[in-house]
Design an enzyme around this catalytic site. Structure first.
Site, PDB file in Angstrom:
ATOM      1  N   LYS A 225       4.148   2.105  -2.414  1.00 24.31           N
ATOM      2  CA  LYS A 225       4.561   3.318  -3.147  1.00 24.31           C
ATOM      3  C   LYS A 225       6.013   3.619  -2.751  1.00 24.31           C
ATOM      4  CE  LYS A 225       0.012   5.416  -1.893  1.00 24.31           C
ATOM      5  NZ  LYS A 225      -1.011   4.779  -2.657  1.00 24.31           N
TER       6      LYS A 225
ATOM      7  N   HIS B 106      -7.833  -5.522   0.127  1.00 22.86           N
ATOM      8  CA  HIS B 106      -6.558  -4.822   0.285  1.00 22.86           C
ATOM      9  C   HIS B 106      -5.793  -5.392   1.481  1.00 22.86           C
ATOM     10  CE1 HIS B 106      -3.985  -1.376  -0.282  1.00 22.86           C
ATOM     11  NE2 HIS B 106      -4.166  -0.974   0.954  1.00 22.86           N
TER      12      HIS B 106
ATOM     13  N   TRP C 258     -10.136   0.558  -5.099  1.00 21.29           N
ATOM     14  CA  TRP C 258      -9.591   1.891  -4.780  1.00 21.29           C
ATOM     15  C   TRP C 258      -8.175   2.050  -5.355  1.00 21.29           C
ATOM     16  CZ3 TRP C 258     -11.064   6.527  -3.539  1.00 21.29           C
ATOM     17  CH2 TRP C 258     -10.300   7.373  -2.748  1.00 21.29           C
TER      18      TRP C 258
ATOM     19  N   SER D  13       0.813  -1.207   0.000  1.00 23.74           N
ATOM     20  CA  SER D  13       0.000   0.000   0.000  1.00 23.74           C
ATOM     21  C   SER D  13       0.856   1.269   0.000  1.00 23.74           C
ATOM     22  CB  SER D  13      -0.957  -0.052   1.194  1.00 23.74           C
ATOM     23  OG  SER D  13      -2.080   0.711   0.926  1.00 23.74           O
TER      24      SER D  13
HETATM   25  C1  GTR Z   1      -5.410   4.613   1.598  1.00 27.82           C
HETATM   26  C2  GTR Z   1      -4.786   5.416   0.501  1.00 27.82           C
HETATM   27  C3  GTR Z   1      -4.118   4.477  -0.463  1.00 27.82           C
HETATM   28  C4  GTR Z   1      -3.219   3.505   0.248  1.00 27.82           C
HETATM   29  C5  GTR Z   1      -3.798   3.026   1.572  1.00 27.82           C
HETATM   30  C6  GTR Z   1      -2.825   2.366   2.519  1.00 27.82           C
HETATM   31  O1  GTR Z   1      -6.212   5.308   2.454  1.00 27.82           O
HETATM   32  O2  GTR Z   1      -5.801   6.146  -0.119  1.00 27.82           O
HETATM   33  O3  GTR Z   1      -3.421   5.194  -1.451  1.00 27.82           O
HETATM   34  O4  GTR Z   1      -1.962   4.063   0.420  1.00 27.82           O
HETATM   35  O5  GTR Z   1      -4.358   4.048   2.305  1.00 27.82           O
HETATM   36  O6  GTR Z   1      -1.674   2.744   2.610  1.00 27.82           O
HETATM   37  O7  GTR Z   1      -3.289   1.486   3.234  1.00 27.82           O
END
Ligand code: GTR
Length: 415
Positions: free
Chosen positions: A257, A394, A344, A253
């Site tokens: 990045k 996720h 998402w 996540s």
């Molecule tokens: C979310 C964000 C994503 C991702 C995620 C995470 O809220 O919008 O881009 O980075 O968090 O890190 O779990």
């Protein structure tokens, strides 16, 4: 299905038929229009140019390694996990003196194999003690995010959090497959909230400290986390049991990045895994699906640099996109993982970016994902650019890890 995205201004688009057409910037065409025709031109001209653009417009510029930086092995147990592993904890002073913030690196190295071993390195979200119930792991004393289970009291970690994130860190399985694991808490570098920089390296390494006013191209939190991964690598290069030429970065996540950006900047990382890194990571920004640039900037104003705010609802003006970020790993192997319910993060946008990065690998005679269309669930593809999409939400799962280790076996286990 749970779709996260609270606090965003516009309704996210999850309808494939409503994704407007877009044109991606060509990884092989320099800003002045010159076409890149070979690996040498890529390395001499286009790669540095793209790196500079990502730095300037997206993540922000980080300092170099602090002179005089040093570390100390603060604990070592050669009989950890019932004798299966050697556990080490290393304090890395990040400012070049004994003051300032430290990165607390936790290492598990398999006792079976002799000599140096390949290692997965990744930041964790909640503290080293959350990756395994092992009572020998020190509990962080710094600010940590609140958790649903209530193991964190007033932003301080407690022993109740031991192993709370263990499902994301299959330590025994890694050891069994001959890998070591190195991990550190991202909040050692910068706690993850808009004012968190005051407690982290972005203040500590600036002469103005907490009074720093950031230039629009100055580093954001993701760049600070990525910088910290390079500092962890500085240590790993000196560890007698680590094969520093075989360090695989992994991140989930926001930390996916981070892994991509760290791998792009620092070619010492032999392989990079970005699990569900989404927008601002492996997902194409130009594709209007799921999270958008404006969502990132509104909800996490500290993650990216000031210049990145200019691209809210204007992704087509960005001089770069995610396929070029992935291509910055070339010719090193890179793997992008998606999850079907993680809309998402735009799984299809992650696949397309991975596919489009392939043109750069081809300059080296290497194949990327090797397919034109997104593969079905649970069918990993790719030679030097790995890709999979699995069922579910996720998360970083044991199944994801198995694919990443299979990929690493192919690339890092050769003599
Ligand atoms: C979310 C964000 C994503 C991702 C995620 C995470 O809220 O919008 O881009 O980075 O968090 O890190 O779990």
């Amino acid at each position: 299905m749970l779709l996260c995205g609270p606090g965003v201004a516009a309704e996210p688009n999850y309808d494939e038929s409503r994704v407007p057409a877009y044109t991606l910037p060509d990884p092989l065409v320099c800003q002045d229009g010159t076409r890149v025709t070979n690996a040498r031109m890529w390395e001499r001209r286009r790669r540095p140019e793209l790196l500079w653009l990502f730095e300037e417009q997206v993540y922000g510029r980080a300092p170099t390694r602090p002179p005089g930086m040093w570390w100390e092995v603060v604990s070592e147990d050669r009989q950890a996990l019932n004798g299966r592993a050697t556990r080490k904890e290393v304090t890395i002073w990040l400012r070049g003196d004994r003051g300032g913030p430290t990165l607390e690196l936790l290492l598990y190295l398999p006792n079976g194999p002799r000599g140096r071993v390949p290692v997965f390195l990744g930041l964790n979200f909640m503290g080293n003690h959350t990756v395994h119930p092992d009572p020998g792991i020190r509990i962080p004393t710094k600010w940590v995010p609140a958790d649903r289970a209530g193991t964190v009291v007033d932003h301080r970690a407690t022993a109740a959090g031991r192993g709370s994130m263990a499902s994301r860190w299959p330590v025994e399985r890694l050891l069994e497959r001959g890998y070591g694991l190195a991990t550190a808490y991202c909040g050692d570098l910068e706690p993850d909230f808009p004012e968190g920089w005051k407690l982290g390296v972005r203040a500590a390494l600036s002469p103005a400290g907490t009074n720093t006013v950031f230039a629009p191209e100055a580093w954001g939190a993701i760049a600070a986390w990525a910088w910290g991964l390079s500092r962890a690598m500085d240590y790993l290069e000196t560890d007698p049991r680590v094969d520093a030429r075989k360090v695989a970065l992994i991140g989930h996540s926001r930390l996916g990045k981070t892994a991509l950006w760290a791998g792009a900047r620092d070619p010492r990382f032999a392989l990079v895994v970005a699990n569900e890194s989404g927008e601002g990571g492996a997902a194409l920004a130009r594709r209007r699906f799921g999270e958008r640039t404006a969502d990132l900037n509104r909800r996490f104003p500290h993650w990216f640099c000031g210049n990145f705010k200019r691209y809210n609802d204007r992704e087509d003006d960005l001089p770069v996109d995610a396929h070029q970020l992935i291509a910055l790993m070339a010719p090193r192997p890179v793997y992008v993982g998606s999850a079907a319910e993680d809309l998402w993060a735009d799984p299809r946008g992650e696949f397309l970016a991975a596919r489009e990065a392939g043109v750069v690998y081809r300059l080296y005679g290497r194949e990327g994902v090797g397919v034109e269309t997104q593969p079905p669930l649970h069918q990993p593809v790719g030679q030097f650019i790995g890709y999979h999409i699995r069922a579910g939400r996720h998360e970083l799962t044991a199944w994801d890890w198995e694919q990443y280790m299979n990929f690493a076996d192919r690339h890092l286990r050769r003599p």
